[in-house]
Scaffold this motif. Structure first.
Motif, short mmCIF file in Angstrom:
data_model
loop_
_atom_site.label_atom_id
_atom_site.label_comp_id
_atom_site.label_asym_id
_atom_site.label_seq_id
_atom_site.Cartn_x
_atom_site.Cartn_y
_atom_site.Cartn_z
N LEU A 1 28.08 27.64 39.26
CA LEU A 1 28.26 27.20 40.65
C LEU A 1 27.04 27.62 41.46
O LEU A 1 26.57 28.74 41.34
CB LEU A 1 29.51 27.83 41.27
N ASP A 2 26.57 26.70 42.30
CA ASP A 2 25.47 27.02 43.21
C ASP A 2 26.05 27.13 44.62
O ASP A 2 27.09 26.55 44.93
CB ASP A 2 24.42 25.91 43.16
N GLU A 3 25.38 27.89 45.46
CA GLU A 3 25.81 28.12 46.85
C GLU A 3 27.25 28.64 46.88
O GLU A 3 28.05 28.26 47.73
CB GLU A 3 25.69 26.84 47.68
N ALA A 4 27.57 29.52 45.94
CA ALA A 4 28.94 30.02 45.80
C ALA A 4 29.27 31.04 46.89
O ALA A 4 28.43 31.84 47.28
CB ALA A 4 29.13 30.65 44.43
N VAL A 5 30.51 30.96 47.35
CA VAL A 5 31.05 31.95 48.27
C VAL A 5 32.39 32.42 47.71
O VAL A 5 33.13 31.64 47.11
CB VAL A 5 31.24 31.40 49.71
N GLU A 6 32.69 33.70 47.92
CA GLU A 6 33.97 34.25 47.49
C GLU A 6 34.87 34.39 48.70
O GLU A 6 34.43 34.85 49.75
CB GLU A 6 33.77 35.62 46.84
N TYR A 7 36.10 33.99 48.56
CA TYR A 7 37.09 34.19 49.62
C TYR A 7 37.73 35.55 49.40
O TYR A 7 38.31 35.81 48.36
CB TYR A 7 38.15 33.07 49.59
N LEU A 8 37.59 36.41 50.41
CA LEU A 8 38.06 37.79 50.28
C LEU A 8 39.55 37.88 50.49
O LEU A 8 40.16 37.07 51.19
CB LEU A 8 37.32 38.67 51.28
N ARG A 9 40.15 38.90 49.88
CA ARG A 9 41.59 39.11 50.00
C ARG A 9 41.91 40.00 51.19
O ARG A 9 41.10 40.81 51.62
CB ARG A 9 42.14 39.72 48.72
N ASP A 10 43.11 39.85 51.69
CA ASP A 10 43.61 40.65 52.81
C ASP A 10 43.81 42.09 52.34
O ASP A 10 44.53 42.32 51.37
CB ASP A 10 44.94 40.06 53.29
N PRO A 11 43.19 43.09 53.00
CA PRO A 11 43.35 44.48 52.57
C PRO A 11 44.80 44.96 52.66
O PRO A 11 45.23 45.81 51.89
CB PRO A 11 42.47 45.28 53.52
N GLU A 12 45.58 44.39 53.59
CA GLU A 12 46.99 44.77 53.74
C GLU A 12 47.85 44.17 52.63
O GLU A 12 48.82 44.77 52.20
CB GLU A 12 47.52 44.30 55.10
N ASP A 13 47.51 42.94 52.21
CA ASP A 13 48.28 42.23 51.19
C ASP A 13 47.31 41.63 50.17
O ASP A 13 46.78 40.55 50.37
CB ASP A 13 49.12 41.13 51.83
N PRO A 14 47.04 42.34 49.06
CA PRO A 14 46.03 41.89 48.09
C PRO A 14 46.34 40.53 47.44
O PRO A 14 45.48 39.92 46.85
CB PRO A 14 46.04 42.98 47.02
N LEU A 15 47.57 40.04 47.57
CA LEU A 15 47.91 38.75 47.00
C LEU A 15 47.53 37.58 47.91
O LEU A 15 47.56 36.43 47.50
CB LEU A 15 49.41 38.69 46.70
N THR A 16 47.15 37.89 49.16
CA THR A 16 46.81 36.86 50.14
C THR A 16 45.29 36.75 50.28
O THR A 16 44.61 37.73 50.50
CB THR A 16 47.42 37.20 51.51
N VAL A 17 44.79 35.51 50.16
CA VAL A 17 43.37 35.24 50.34
C VAL A 17 43.14 34.86 51.79
O VAL A 17 43.89 34.07 52.36
CB VAL A 17 42.90 34.11 49.40
N THR A 18 42.12 35.44 52.42
CA THR A 18 41.82 35.16 53.82
C THR A 18 40.73 34.10 53.92
O THR A 18 40.18 33.65 52.91
CB THR A 18 41.33 36.44 54.54
N ASP A 19 40.38 33.72 55.15
CA ASP A 19 39.28 32.78 55.37
C ASP A 19 37.94 33.51 55.43
O ASP A 19 36.90 32.87 55.55
CB ASP A 19 39.50 32.00 56.67
#
Length: 109
Positions: free
Chosen positions: A45-63
């Motif tokens: 993948l080029d120009e890849a970005v990772e969507y970080l997880r919510d520190p309070e709820d590791p199962l939830t991905v944030t924007d």
């Protein structure tokens, strides 16, 4: 009938040079432009970005994102590959049914 070599179960050719979102084993999600892949589902993948997880709820991905640039995803870790355009989050239809069922059980008590 004899087959020639191993063929991948998925054909990613239509996604090459287009944006894809990839979910990886362990819960990480990345998005970028698919530049290449092989029969083992290793992805570049080029120009890849990772969507970080919510520190309070590791199962939830944030924007919230972090830039990774050029990324190689090992095929054994790839769980899902989806086009990044035309993708939208919908409400979980099973969540409402579960809440309704729990409410009915409490009313019976």
């Amino acid at each position: 009938m004899a087959t020639k070599g191993k063929e991948s179960a998925v054909d990613l050719a239509k996604f090459v040079d287009k944006g894809v979102r990839v979910k990886l084993a362990g819960g990480r999600e990345v998005q970028g432009i698919l530049k290449g892949y092989d029969q083992l589902l290793n992805l570049v993948l080029d120009e890849a970005v990772e969507y970080l997880r919510d520190p309070e709820d590791p199962l939830t991905v944030t924007d919230e994102t972090r830039t990774l640039g050029l990324l190689v995803c090992r095929g054994t870790a790839v769980m899902l590959v989806a086009p990044s355009t035309g993708m939208e989050e919908i409400a979980n239809p099973f969540l409402q049914a579960k809440e309704d069922k729990e409410g009915a059980e409490e009313a019976d008590d």
